[in-house]
Every structure is written in structure tokens, then in C-alpha cells.
Design an enzyme around this catalytic site. Structure first.
Site, short mmCIF file in Angstrom:
data_model
loop_
_atom_site.label_atom_id
_atom_site.label_comp_id
_atom_site.label_asym_id
_atom_site.label_seq_id
_atom_site.Cartn_x
_atom_site.Cartn_y
_atom_site.Cartn_z
N LYS A 111 -13.15 -10.36 66.64
CA LYS A 111 -13.32 -11.77 67.01
C LYS A 111 -14.32 -11.91 68.16
O LYS A 111 -15.16 -12.80 68.15
CB LYS A 111 -11.97 -12.41 67.38
CG LYS A 111 -11.14 -12.70 66.14
CD LYS A 111 -9.79 -13.29 66.47
CE LYS A 111 -9.00 -13.56 65.19
NZ LYS A 111 -7.61 -13.91 65.45
N LYS A 190 -14.69 -9.26 53.43
CA LYS A 190 -13.34 -9.84 53.40
C LYS A 190 -13.40 -11.37 53.44
O LYS A 190 -14.15 -11.92 54.24
CB LYS A 190 -12.55 -9.34 54.62
CG LYS A 190 -11.12 -9.82 54.63
CD LYS A 190 -10.42 -9.54 55.95
CE LYS A 190 -10.60 -10.68 56.92
NZ LYS A 190 -9.64 -10.74 58.02
N LYS A 193 -11.88 -17.32 56.98
CA LYS A 193 -12.34 -18.63 57.46
C LYS A 193 -13.56 -18.46 58.35
O LYS A 193 -14.50 -19.22 58.27
CB LYS A 193 -11.23 -19.28 58.31
CG LYS A 193 -10.07 -19.85 57.52
CD LYS A 193 -8.86 -20.17 58.42
CE LYS A 193 -7.62 -19.45 57.96
NZ LYS A 193 -6.43 -19.61 58.75
P1 TYM Z 1 -3.96 -15.44 59.28
O1 TYM Z 1 -3.62 -16.86 59.55
O2 TYM Z 1 -5.32 -14.96 59.66
O3 TYM Z 1 -3.75 -15.10 57.75
C1 TYM Z 1 -2.56 -15.42 57.06
C2 TYM Z 1 -2.23 -14.31 56.06
O4 TYM Z 1 -3.28 -14.19 55.08
C3 TYM Z 1 -3.68 -12.83 54.99
N1 TYM Z 1 -5.12 -12.77 54.62
C4 TYM Z 1 -5.61 -12.08 53.58
N2 TYM Z 1 -5.02 -11.31 52.65
C5 TYM Z 1 -5.81 -10.75 51.70
N3 TYM Z 1 -7.17 -10.93 51.64
C6 TYM Z 1 -7.81 -11.69 52.56
N4 TYM Z 1 -9.13 -11.86 52.50
C7 TYM Z 1 -7.03 -12.30 53.60
N5 TYM Z 1 -7.32 -13.11 54.65
C8 TYM Z 1 -6.15 -13.39 55.27
C9 TYM Z 1 -3.44 -12.26 56.38
O5 TYM Z 1 -3.38 -10.85 56.34
C10 TYM Z 1 -2.13 -12.92 56.73
O6 TYM Z 1 -1.05 -12.21 56.16
N6 TYM Z 1 -1.73 -13.03 63.06
C11 TYM Z 1 -1.50 -13.69 61.79
C12 TYM Z 1 -0.48 -14.81 61.86
C13 TYM Z 1 0.85 -14.41 62.41
C14 TYM Z 1 1.83 -13.57 61.80
C15 TYM Z 1 2.90 -13.49 62.72
C16 TYM Z 1 1.87 -12.90 60.56
C17 TYM Z 1 1.35 -14.79 63.62
N7 TYM Z 1 2.59 -14.24 63.80
C18 TYM Z 1 4.04 -12.73 62.42
C19 TYM Z 1 3.03 -12.14 60.29
C20 TYM Z 1 4.09 -12.05 61.20
C21 TYM Z 1 -2.81 -14.27 61.29
O7 TYM Z 1 -3.68 -14.58 62.07
O8 TYM Z 1 -2.86 -14.49 59.95
#
Ligand code: TYM
Length: 311
Positions: A111, A190, A193
Site C-alpha cells: 500500500k 491480482k 480496487k
Molecule cells: P478486503 O476488503 O481487501 O477483501 C475482502 C476479501 O476479498 C478477498 N479478495 C480476493 N480474493 C481472491 N482474489 C482477489 N483478487 C481478491 N481480492 C480480495 C480478500 O482476501 C478478503 O478475504 N483485511 C481485510 C478485511 C478484514 C478481515 C478481518 C478479514 C478486517 N478484519 C478479519 C478477515 C478477518 C481486507 O482488507 O479485505
């Protein structure tokens, strides 16, 4: 029954990577687990500083969750900011880990490399996420590959606390389905967003078509690899290979086939989503917040006794 916990940030419209990598595996497991799904609004604050957008995104993501099959009667759906124990326990974990340890975070480094402000919240992000997971004695965390290290951080936080203050937290395991661990975006990297290479999950058919038509294709081979790689999440390999063999070199036809496959998946969910109002969502979140807080506050009583701040 196993305890499941997952979350996602309300930092913009969800894309098919979020759905296939995390949302769908979660929805599939909820019937047989004790599940909690969280909207990580305080995590989103590390990058989103616009109240109107934050509010709109929270409502929108909550609708996405419901439309994707999460049933708020059998699982707990809530937002992080409604359960202050998350930030409270996050602080406790921050005091147990070193800055050198946090500097190893790939997500943080990525990031910052992309030009995101390196605020202290972004740096401590993994400890808030550890608190999210550990507050509920979670067994499994369904996520995409990019969150693997964050779940490792949660295990590490649990181990550090347990060795300093006695056995208190369970070490959770990530659940990452190999076939959908990293859904690629329209440029082959990948889907994310922040890379601007997404196919929106709840876009209109036209928006989905526009994103798919924009997939970068390389004319050197027979097969448009970037299209194939996304398509692989929608069809069995044999089916897909037959299709790509019969349409060799016809990139437009193959993209159209992908649009149809995405549409077949999304159309029923889109319809369901359109029937959910902001008021419905707010009720679900208030109820979910209360239920989550009841559990989290019990755990925090124990934590406070362990660390000696409860007299
Ligand atoms: P976030 O909001 O970036 O993404 C949400 C979920 O989507 C998955 N993901 C993907 N999976 C496959 N291919 C992709 N291209 C792809 N892009 C995103 C992410 O792996 C995620 O599972 N830190 C976390 C949010 C969070 C969280 C938690 C998750 C906060 N607390 C506790 C699990 C448990 C995040 O930023 O996800």
C-alpha cells in the site's frame, strides 16, 4: 460447531474477486458453522476519509453480503465500529508486538509503495484485524490469498498474549480455496480496487460487459490468457478447454461467453439486492452489533483480568 469469522472493508464497490475468493466460500460454510461476518469500517478509515462515502459504502457492502447469501438470522452480521472491544483489544496487541514485526507486512509495504499515506492506523492494521478474529475464539477465517499473512499475524498475537499472560486466545486458521485464492483482474494482476482492474460484482450487465471487453489480450498465443484465467473460476476445466479450443483466436466471442457466465451468476443476486432497503440493512446491523458485542465484551472481561487492569 466450528466458529467462522471473516470481514471486508467498505472501501468501494465489491468485485468478483471479493465474491469468489471470500464471500462465496463464507456463504457456503455458514450453514454448518457458527459464523460472524464483519464490515471492517475502522480498517477502511486507514484510506477512506470521506463521511458520505463511508456511510454509503457501509450500506452497500451490507447489501452485498445479504444478496450473496449471508443469512443474518443464523449468523451475526455487524460493523466493527459498533463493537468498541475490537479497537480496545487491538491496542493491547499493539503493545505486545514490535514495530520491526509490523514492518514485515506485505499488505502494508504494497500500500505504501502504491502511494497510500503511511498513517499509524495503516501500520497497526494487522493488530486490529487480530483483535477482530481473536475476540470470538475463531477457528476458521475464509479469505483470499492476500490475507494469509494477516491471519498469521493473528496467530502470532494470540501466541504472544498467551505466553505473556496465560492461555486466553485460540489460534485461528485461514481457509483459502486454492482455485479462487487470487482472482486476476483485467490486466492479469491480482484483481484489486486499488489497481483499477476490477470487474464489479453488482454492476449492471453493461458495466460488467465493459470491464470484460477491456481485459488485456495478448495476440501472440492462441488463447487469451487473461480472459481464460478469470473464466477458470466459472467453469470446469474440461468445459473451458473445449470452449477455448472451438473458439481459437476469436477473442470477442470468448469475452462474450465470459460475460454470459458472470451474468448467470450475478443476475439472481442482483435481483435480491435490489429488494433490500437501507432500512432493512440498518436493522440487521443494529441487531448484529448487539449480538457481537455481547460475546466480545465477555472476552474482554477475561483479557482485562489477565493483564491486570481489572481491579
Ligand atoms: P478486503 O476488503 O481487501 O477483501 C475482502 C476479501 O476479498 C478477498 N479478495 C480476493 N480474493 C481472491 N482474489 C482477489 N483478487 C481478491 N481480492 C480480495 C480478500 O482476501 C478478503 O478475504 N483485511 C481485510 C478485511 C478484514 C478481515 C478481518 C478479514 C478486517 N478484519 C478479519 C478477515 C478477518 C481486507 O482488507 O479485505
Amino acid at each position: 460447531m466450528q466458529r467462522l469469522f471473516t470481514g471486508l472493508q467498505p472501501s468501494g464497490a465489491l468485485h468478483i474477486g471479493n465474491y469468489l475468493g471470500a464471500l462465496k466460500p463464507t456463504a457456503d460454510l455458514l450453514a454448518e458453522t457458527d459464523g460472524l461476518v464483519m464490515i471492517a469500517d475502522y480498517h477502511a478509515l486507514t484510506s477512506l476519509k470521506d463521511a458520505a462515502h463511508m456511510r454509503a459504502n457501509i450500506l452497500s457492502v451490507a447489501k452485498d453480503y445479504l444478496a450473496a447469501g449471508i443469512d443474518p438470522r443464523t449468523s451475526v452480521m455487524f460493523k466493527q465500529s459498533d463493537v468498541p472491544e475490537h479497537t480496545e483489544l487491538g491496542w493491547v496487541f499493539q503493545c505486545l508486538v514490535t514495530t520491526a514485526f509490523l514492518e514485515l507486512s506485505h499488505a502494508y509495504k504494497d500500500k505504501v509503495a502504491k502511494g497510500l499515506e503511511s498513517n499509524a492506523g495503516l501500520f497497526a492494521y494487522p493488530m486490529l484485524m487480530a483483535a477482530d478474529i481473536l475476540l470470538y475464539d475463531t477457528d476458521i477465517v475464509p479469505v483470499g490469498q492476500d490475507q494469509r499473512q494477516h491471519v498469521e499475524y493473528a496467530r502470532e498475537a494470540a501466541a504472544k498474549f498467551n505466553s505473556a499472560f496465560g492461555e486466553t486466545f485460540k489460534e485461528p486458521k485461514e481457509m483459502i480455496l486454492e482455485s479462487v485464492a487470487t482472482i486476476p483482474g483485467t490486466d492479469g494482476k491480482k484483481m484489486s480496487k486499488s489497481y483499477g482492474n476490477t470487474i464489479p460484482l453488482f454492476g449492471s450487465k453493461d458495466e460488467i460487459a465493459k470491464a470484460v471487453m477491456g481485459i488485456v489480450t495478448d495476440s501472440s498465443g492462441d488463447r487469451p490468457e487473461n480472459v481464460y484465467a478469470i473464466h477458470a473460476a466459472f467453469r470446469r476445466k474440461e468445459d473451458l478447454d473445449t470452449l477455448y479450443e472451438s473458439k481459437k483466436g476469436k477473442y470477442k466471442d470468448l469475452k462474450e461467453a465470459l460475460i454470459e457466465d458472470i451474468e448467470a451468476l450475478v443476475a439472481p443476486m442482483r435481483e435480491k439486492r435490489d429488494s433490500i432497503s437501507d432500512e432493512d440493512v440498518k436493522k440487521v446491523l443494529v441487531d448484529g452489533g448487539e449480538r457481537a458485542r455481547e460475546r466480545a465484551s465477555k472476552k474482554m472481561v477475561n483479557v482485562k483480568q489477565r493483564i491486570g487492569v481489572a481491579l
